[in-house]
Motif scaffolding. Sequence first.
Motif, PDB file in Angstrom:
ATOM      1  N   GLU A 132      -0.182   2.478  -8.453  1.00  0.00           N
ATOM      2  CA  GLU A 132       1.173   2.878  -8.066  1.00  0.00           C
ATOM      3  C   GLU A 132       2.070   3.066  -9.288  1.00  0.00           C
ATOM      4  O   GLU A 132       2.901   3.986  -9.330  1.00  0.00           O
ATOM      5  N   ARG A 133       1.900   2.210 -10.275  1.00  0.00           N
ATOM      6  CA  ARG A 133       2.680   2.356 -11.503  1.00  0.00           C
ATOM      7  C   ARG A 133       2.298   3.643 -12.231  1.00  0.00           C
ATOM      8  O   ARG A 133       3.150   4.335 -12.774  1.00  0.00           O
ATOM      9  N   PHE A 134       1.011   3.949 -12.230  1.00  0.00           N
ATOM     10  CA  PHE A 134       0.555   5.200 -12.834  1.00  0.00           C
ATOM     11  C   PHE A 134       1.191   6.393 -12.128  1.00  0.00           C
ATOM     12  O   PHE A 134       1.650   7.342 -12.766  1.00  0.00           O
ATOM     13  N   ALA A 135       1.215   6.346 -10.802  1.00  0.00           N
ATOM     14  CA  ALA A 135       1.809   7.440 -10.036  1.00  0.00           C
ATOM     15  C   ALA A 135       3.288   7.603 -10.361  1.00  0.00           C
ATOM     16  O   ALA A 135       3.795   8.731 -10.501  1.00  0.00           O
ATOM     17  N   ALA A 136       4.000   6.486 -10.509  1.00  0.00           N
ATOM     18  CA  ALA A 136       5.418   6.553 -10.859  1.00  0.00           C
ATOM     19  C   ALA A 136       5.606   7.148 -12.253  1.00  0.00           C
ATOM     20  O   ALA A 136       6.521   7.961 -12.472  1.00  0.00           O
ATOM     21  N   SER A 137       4.744   6.774 -13.188  1.00  0.00           N
ATOM     22  CA  SER A 137       4.824   7.328 -14.545  1.00  0.00           C
ATOM     23  C   SER A 137       4.568   8.830 -14.528  1.00  0.00           C
ATOM     24  O   SER A 137       5.258   9.605 -15.201  1.00  0.00           O
ATOM     25  N   ALA A 138       3.579   9.254 -13.747  1.00  0.00           N
ATOM     26  CA  ALA A 138       3.245  10.677 -13.671  1.00  0.00           C
ATOM     27  C   ALA A 138       4.397  11.494 -13.104  1.00  0.00           C
ATOM     28  O   ALA A 138       4.515  12.695 -13.397  1.00  0.00           O
ATOM     29  N   GLY A 139       5.256  10.855 -12.330  1.00  0.00           N
ATOM     30  CA  GLY A 139       6.402  11.563 -11.766  1.00  0.00           C
ATOM     31  C   GLY A 139       7.379  12.054 -12.817  1.00  0.00           C
ATOM     32  O   GLY A 139       8.198  12.943 -12.543  1.00  0.00           O
ATOM     33  N   ALA A 140       7.292  11.488 -14.033  1.00  0.00           N
ATOM     34  CA  ALA A 140       8.190  11.903 -15.109  1.00  0.00           C
ATOM     35  C   ALA A 140       7.688  13.158 -15.828  1.00  0.00           C
ATOM     36  O   ALA A 140       8.413  13.714 -16.665  1.00  0.00           O
ATOM     37  N   GLN A 154     -10.316   3.256 -14.485  1.00  0.00           N
ATOM     38  CA  GLN A 154      -8.962   3.656 -14.098  1.00  0.00           C
ATOM     39  C   GLN A 154      -9.005   4.701 -12.984  1.00  0.00           C
ATOM     40  O   GLN A 154      -8.252   4.627 -12.014  1.00  0.00           O
ATOM     41  N   LEU A 155      -9.891   5.680 -13.135  1.00  0.00           N
ATOM     42  CA  LEU A 155     -10.034   6.688 -12.087  1.00  0.00           C
ATOM     43  C   LEU A 155     -10.445   6.036 -10.772  1.00  0.00           C
ATOM     44  O   LEU A 155      -9.941   6.399  -9.695  1.00  0.00           O
ATOM     45  N   ALA A 156     -11.343   5.060 -10.844  1.00  0.00           N
ATOM     46  CA  ALA A 156     -11.797   4.378  -9.625  1.00  0.00           C
ATOM     47  C   ALA A 156     -10.635   3.702  -8.904  1.00  0.00           C
ATOM     48  O   ALA A 156     -10.541   3.756  -7.669  1.00  0.00           O
ATOM     49  N   ARG A 157      -9.729   3.088  -9.651  1.00  0.00           N
ATOM     50  CA  ARG A 157      -8.590   2.421  -9.023  1.00  0.00           C
ATOM     51  C   ARG A 157      -7.645   3.419  -8.368  1.00  0.00           C
ATOM     52  O   ARG A 157      -7.089   3.162  -7.303  1.00  0.00           O
ATOM     53  N   LEU A 158      -7.482   4.574  -8.990  1.00  0.00           N
ATOM     54  CA  LEU A 158      -6.640   5.606  -8.393  1.00  0.00           C
ATOM     55  C   LEU A 158      -7.270   6.143  -7.113  1.00  0.00           C
ATOM     56  O   LEU A 158      -6.591   6.311  -6.093  1.00  0.00           O
ATOM     57  N   VAL A 159      -8.575   6.396  -7.163  1.00  0.00           N
ATOM     58  CA  VAL A 159      -9.273   6.923  -5.993  1.00  0.00           C
ATOM     59  C   VAL A 159      -9.238   5.915  -4.850  1.00  0.00           C
ATOM     60  O   VAL A 159      -8.972   6.272  -3.691  1.00  0.00           O
ATOM     61  N   GLU A 160      -9.479   4.649  -5.168  1.00  0.00           N
ATOM     62  CA  GLU A 160      -9.467   3.615  -4.130  1.00  0.00           C
ATOM     63  C   GLU A 160      -8.087   3.495  -3.488  1.00  0.00           C
ATOM     64  O   GLU A 160      -7.971   3.346  -2.268  1.00  0.00           O
ATOM     65  N   ALA A 161      -7.033   3.583  -4.309  1.00  0.00           N
ATOM     66  CA  ALA A 161      -5.672   3.490  -3.770  1.00  0.00           C
ATOM     67  C   ALA A 161      -5.377   4.672  -2.850  1.00  0.00           C
ATOM     68  O   ALA A 161      -4.789   4.507  -1.768  1.00  0.00           O
ATOM     69  N   ASN A 164      -7.189   4.350   0.369  1.00  0.00           N
ATOM     70  CA  ASN A 164      -6.633   3.271   1.198  1.00  0.00           C
ATOM     71  C   ASN A 164      -5.248   3.593   1.734  1.00  0.00           C
ATOM     72  O   ASN A 164      -4.562   2.716   2.260  1.00  0.00           O
ATOM     73  N   GLY A 165      -4.826   4.847   1.577  1.00  0.00           N
ATOM     74  CA  GLY A 165      -3.598   5.290   2.228  1.00  0.00           C
ATOM     75  C   GLY A 165      -2.392   5.503   1.356  1.00  0.00           C
ATOM     76  O   GLY A 165      -1.301   5.801   1.882  1.00  0.00           O
ATOM     77  N   SER A 166      -2.526   5.375   0.019  1.00  0.00           N
ATOM     78  CA  SER A 166      -1.365   5.585  -0.845  1.00  0.00           C
ATOM     79  C   SER A 166      -1.095   7.083  -0.995  1.00  0.00           C
ATOM     80  O   SER A 166      -1.820   7.794  -1.682  1.00  0.00           O
ATOM     81  N   ARG A 167      -0.039   7.554  -0.361  1.00  0.00           N
ATOM     82  CA  ARG A 167       0.294   8.977  -0.435  1.00  0.00           C
ATOM     83  C   ARG A 167       0.767   9.372  -1.834  1.00  0.00           C
ATOM     84  O   ARG A 167       0.492  10.475  -2.295  1.00  0.00           O
ATOM     85  N   SER A 168       1.470   8.456  -2.497  1.00  0.00           N
ATOM     86  CA  SER A 168       1.987   8.769  -3.826  1.00  0.00           C
ATOM     87  C   SER A 168       0.854   8.960  -4.823  1.00  0.00           C
ATOM     88  O   SER A 168       0.877   9.887  -5.645  1.00  0.00           O
ATOM     89  N   VAL A 169      -0.170   8.104  -4.751  1.00  0.00           N
ATOM     90  CA  VAL A 169      -1.310   8.230  -5.665  1.00  0.00           C
ATOM     91  C   VAL A 169      -2.119   9.482  -5.340  1.00  0.00           C
ATOM     92  O   VAL A 169      -2.546  10.214  -6.230  1.00  0.00           O
ATOM     93  N   ALA A 170      -2.328   9.747  -4.063  1.00  0.00           N
ATOM     94  CA  ALA A 170      -3.064  10.943  -3.661  1.00  0.00           C
ATOM     95  C   ALA A 170      -2.354  12.205  -4.153  1.00  0.00           C
ATOM     96  O   ALA A 170      -2.990  13.145  -4.644  1.00  0.00           O
ATOM     97  N   ALA A 171      -1.033  12.222  -4.037  1.00  0.00           N
ATOM     98  CA  ALA A 171      -0.267  13.387  -4.488  1.00  0.00           C
ATOM     99  C   ALA A 171      -0.363  13.561  -5.992  1.00  0.00           C
ATOM    100  O   ALA A 171      -0.487  14.683  -6.500  1.00  0.00           O
ATOM    101  N   VAL A 172      -0.328  12.451  -6.733  1.00  0.00           N
ATOM    102  CA  VAL A 172      -0.396  12.517  -8.194  1.00  0.00           C
ATOM    103  C   VAL A 172      -1.756  13.033  -8.656  1.00  0.00           C
ATOM    104  O   VAL A 172      -1.843  13.810  -9.617  1.00  0.00           O
TER     105      VAL A 172
END
Length: 387
Positions: A132-140, A154-161, A164-172
């Motif tokens: 989630e923090r990565f997704a927020a950083s990417a928003g900049a 790191q990629l695995a954690r993003l994919v898992e998030a 598991n339903g994180s729309r912000s990570v999926a969008a990033v």
Amino acid sequence: MTRALRVVGAERPEAVFAALREALTGTGGAVVPRATPSGRTDEPWPGTAESVPQNVALVIETSGSTGVPKRVALSADALLASAAASAGALGGQGQWLLALPAHYVAGAQVLVRSLAAGTEPVFYGSGHFDAERFAASAGALSDDLRYTSLVPVQLARLVEAAENGSRSVAAVLRRFDGILVGGQALNPELRGRAEQLGARIVSTYGSSETAGGCVYDGVPIGTTVVRESAGQLEISGSVLAEGYLGDPERTAAAFRDDDGVRWYRTGDLGEVSTDGRVTVYGRSDNVIISGGEKVLLDAVERLVQAVPGFGHAVVVGVQDPEWGHVPVVVTDGGAAASLRQLRELVAERLGRAAAPARIVEVDQLPRLASGKPDRVAVAEVARRQGA
């Protein structure tokens, strides 16, 4: 002519970025990004009078297999050639999100690519990697073309998030025009899951000695040429390092001239197809002899990681009184397959000697600051569990 060395604490990536800008333009010293604060007084190198050739802009410190550190000297020309080759392979220069430590070559190259593109990088910052923090950083990120560089965990954690339903990570994941993944082999299953989410994944191969990734998805980029010599990969091109500072013997062992062309001996087993595509099998020194047969642990690890529940598993060699050494699987995931199933799978593909002797489950795999598994620590865990 020579230039001074400038140690910069890698926990301050903004300072490393500024120092690299000066180093690449010739107005500052060669940058030594270091994981510990630059104010340390117990670090004997570099001394106040030490310098490097004028063309050296960056020195990457890496731990050698013998415990003696390597100090890889990279010229401004090599760094910029690597950045240009990357931009050509990715489809253009853009803005980068730095999510890797700045004292690793992949992290430093994010900064070099930003300087070459004339864009300001976005800094994830220090601390535990959080999706989630990565997704927020990417928003900049505001440039038309957006990139980042990650290691597989790191990629695995993003994919898992995202799964598991994180729309912000999926969008990033979909927002990046390229996500470089290197540092170790990328599990095809993980790559497939990321691409199912819309991520544009590029698997990279390279090292500090090649100014970072120089082979993208099996294809050499820029002026890079890869060849096979006695089963091991060698690399030539404009991205090669000058050598190892203060270590002429190691430099001579790793770099050689062949008919006027300079080649780097990678120490990796692999092959190059007739059309130039590169396949990497693993480290030539990550091999054990089990029952008189040679076992490539990287090959065993790739097979094991493809099994559900073993995506993060590490395979190490452990001494055995009967066989000499045996492969052992260490995992922090819930083992979804039995030892018998793993042994049958590996034996069928790689032979009986490669079949894992046991599975060791841990709460958390030891990792280096880069996110790579700490194989020395993992091997010690496996040894203690079997004692």
